[in-house]
Design a protein around this motif. Structure first.
Motif, PDB file in Angstrom:
ATOM      1  N   GLU B  75     -24.311 -40.285  -1.557  1.00 35.04           N
ATOM      2  CA  GLU B  75     -22.820 -40.082  -1.793  1.00 35.04           C
ATOM      3  C   GLU B  75     -22.867 -41.128  -3.112  1.00 35.04           C
ATOM      4  O   GLU B  75     -22.971 -42.148  -3.106  1.00 35.04           O
ATOM      5  N   LYS B  90     -20.591 -34.621 -13.802  1.00 31.90           N
ATOM      6  CA  LYS B  90     -20.948 -33.289 -13.440  1.00 31.90           C
ATOM      7  C   LYS B  90     -22.214 -32.946 -14.247  1.00 31.90           C
ATOM      8  O   LYS B  90     -23.317 -32.202 -13.748  1.00 31.90           O
ATOM      9  N   PHE B  93     -25.560 -35.088 -13.470  1.00 34.63           N
ATOM     10  CA  PHE B  93     -26.279 -34.676 -12.431  1.00 34.63           C
ATOM     11  C   PHE B  93     -26.671 -33.242 -12.272  1.00 34.63           C
ATOM     12  O   PHE B  93     -28.036 -33.068 -11.787  1.00 34.63           O
ATOM     13  N   GLN B 101     -28.833 -29.908  -5.197  1.00 35.87           N
ATOM     14  CA  GLN B 101     -27.384 -29.418  -5.067  1.00 35.87           C
ATOM     15  C   GLN B 101     -26.503 -30.661  -5.541  1.00 35.87           C
ATOM     16  O   GLN B 101     -26.937 -31.722  -5.429  1.00 35.87           O
ATOM     17  N   CYS B 102     -25.354 -30.244  -5.992  1.00 33.01           N
ATOM     18  CA  CYS B 102     -24.329 -31.395  -6.523  1.00 33.01           C
ATOM     19  C   CYS B 102     -22.998 -30.926  -6.329  1.00 33.01           C
ATOM     20  O   CYS B 102     -22.690 -29.660  -6.645  1.00 33.01           O
ATOM     21  N   TYR B 103     -22.366 -31.623  -5.297  1.00 29.90           N
ATOM     22  CA  TYR B 103     -20.785 -31.188  -5.020  1.00 29.90           C
ATOM     23  C   TYR B 103     -19.919 -32.293  -5.488  1.00 29.90           C
ATOM     24  O   TYR B 103     -19.910 -33.354  -5.239  1.00 29.90           O
ATOM     25  N   TYR B 104     -18.619 -31.946  -5.986  1.00 26.47           N
ATOM     26  CA  TYR B 104     -17.833 -32.796  -6.294  1.00 26.47           C
ATOM     27  C   TYR B 104     -16.567 -32.840  -5.209  1.00 26.47           C
ATOM     28  O   TYR B 104     -16.402 -31.587  -4.815  1.00 26.47           O
ATOM     29  N   VAL B 105     -16.481 -33.729  -4.354  1.00 23.88           N
ATOM     30  CA  VAL B 105     -15.897 -33.929  -2.915  1.00 23.88           C
ATOM     31  C   VAL B 105     -14.597 -34.822  -3.240  1.00 23.88           C
ATOM     32  O   VAL B 105     -14.495 -35.638  -3.813  1.00 23.88           O
ATOM     33  N   THR B 106     -13.833 -34.292  -2.033  1.00 26.56           N
ATOM     34  CA  THR B 106     -12.657 -35.344  -1.868  1.00 26.56           C
ATOM     35  C   THR B 106     -13.418 -36.555  -0.896  1.00 26.56           C
ATOM     36  O   THR B 106     -14.369 -36.096  -0.029  1.00 26.56           O
ATOM     37  N   GLU B 108     -14.206 -40.259   0.725  1.00 24.58           N
ATOM     38  CA  GLU B 108     -14.547 -41.609   0.567  1.00 24.58           C
ATOM     39  C   GLU B 108     -15.587 -41.660  -0.703  1.00 24.58           C
ATOM     40  O   GLU B 108     -16.413 -42.711  -0.989  1.00 24.58           O
ATOM     41  N   ALA B 109     -15.978 -40.542  -1.122  1.00 24.73           N
ATOM     42  CA  ALA B 109     -16.854 -40.530  -2.269  1.00 24.73           C
ATOM     43  C   ALA B 109     -16.620 -39.466  -3.215  1.00 24.73           C
ATOM     44  O   ALA B 109     -15.445 -38.593  -2.940  1.00 24.73           O
ATOM     45  N   PHE B 111     -18.785 -37.774  -5.335  1.00 26.32           N
ATOM     46  CA  PHE B 111     -19.988 -36.601  -5.444  1.00 26.32           C
ATOM     47  C   PHE B 111     -21.035 -36.954  -4.322  1.00 26.32           C
ATOM     48  O   PHE B 111     -21.024 -38.067  -3.722  1.00 26.32           O
ATOM     49  N   ILE B 112     -21.565 -35.627  -3.855  1.00 21.84           N
ATOM     50  CA  ILE B 112     -22.670 -35.740  -2.996  1.00 21.84           C
ATOM     51  C   ILE B 112     -23.633 -35.066  -3.659  1.00 21.84           C
ATOM     52  O   ILE B 112     -23.427 -33.851  -4.021  1.00 21.84           O
ATOM     53  N   VAL B 114     -27.842 -33.835  -3.256  1.00 24.34           N
ATOM     54  CA  VAL B 114     -28.997 -33.394  -2.517  1.00 24.34           C
ATOM     55  C   VAL B 114     -30.245 -33.630  -3.556  1.00 24.34           C
ATOM     56  O   VAL B 114     -30.173 -32.594  -4.460  1.00 24.34           O
TER      57      VAL B 114
END
Lengths: 159, 159
Positions: B75, B90, B93, B101-106, B108-109, B111-112, B114
């Motif tokens: 995270e 982005k 990463f 894998q790379c996700y832009y997330v809402t 408490e973080a 990015f997540i 893998v």
DNA sequence: ATCCTGACGAAACAAACTTGCATTTCGGGG
DNA sequence: CCCCGAAATGCAAGTTTGTTTCGTCAGGAT
């Protein structure tokens, strides 16, 4: 099931690099790319499939195109970490089709799930089923993906 | 690039369900399974590839077999969420091969990630490159996968 | 009613995969 | 240094699969 201790040479790795990107590539073209005949390529592929180096051959479906536009990450923390209960959680999470990926992890959480759903209502329903109905989930944290920046199962290959 | 608004009927979904599990299944067998001729199956597959419903056809490689036995979740929380800096992250990463894998997330973080690596040393080196050398990472949390309980990109299909 | 569009199945065709076999390569003794 | 066996290779034939063609049919619009 790995049939034997696989040891991969540079040909195998070169073949994997191609298949990992597009497994519809004709063996003839792979052969030209790696300087091997088509049968040689074919034998190596078969061997890697049998030994488990190649775990599967799949079409990647765009989730949004089939009504699952939302990807969600969940960190799950259990109440008890008794082996028995861990295993039960593994089975329950794995059984849910919306759970695309499930990892048992160290750190401040016990599980991390990757979930695809149609909408937040579906996610809410799933949380009820997976987390609230279970008596063993202490808490969970949700991360909604706004952008699937990079998605895949590609593994970097040596060489 | 999706060429048009795809609308999938039950034939398409049945075909996808098969290809998602094994895209080496002969079109003849798919046809028998869904009650269609091989050419019909083939036309539908091609159409779904062109419209982006099928995002790719890949061989799934077992990470452990190619020297990447360790899977790690990270995270990442950024200092600044300026669009410019988000995009830079982005790109950075995504460019790393170890980042599967790379996700832009809402939440408490921001990015997540893998990540797959050979050992913790490699992970440590990667964190230095991706996080410490960047001036925009406030903090990150690491989760090491002890068990890849369920891994894939399979999407549940309606019907 | 007619045309047009889109999809289908059967058959012909092209391409890819698979197998058999002789040859080569590579190590490890003798 | 040579010989031998195991394993992998390439070639060519045989088989399966993928692809195209073509005639037909159903549905919708003119």
């Amino acid at each position: 099931m790995p049939a034997s201790p696989p040891s991969l040479d540079s040909f195998d790795l070169a073949i994997l690099a191609i298949l990992q990107r597009d497994n519809t590539t004709p063996q003839r073209l792979i052969g030209e790319a790696v300087n091997l005949s088509a049968p040689a390529v074919q034998r190596r592929i078969k061997r890697m499939e049998q030994t488990g180096v190649i775990a599967g051959n799949v079409a990647v479906v765009e989730p949004a195109a089939v009504g699952h536009p939302i990807t969600i990450f969940v960190e799950v923390e259990l109440e008890s970490e008794r082996t028995e209960l861990i295993d039960a959680a593994k089975r329950q999470f794995s059984a849910a089709p919306e759970v695309q990926q499930c990892y048992y992890v160290t750190g401040e959480a016990d599980f991390i799930l990757v979930i695809t759903v149609a909408d937040m209502g579906a996610y809410e329903a799933l949380t009820r089923k997976l987390f609230f109905d279970s008596n063993n989930v202490r808490k969970f944290r949700t991360f909604v993906a706004m952008d699937r920046v990079k998605v895949g199962l590609t593994v970097p290959l040596p060489g």
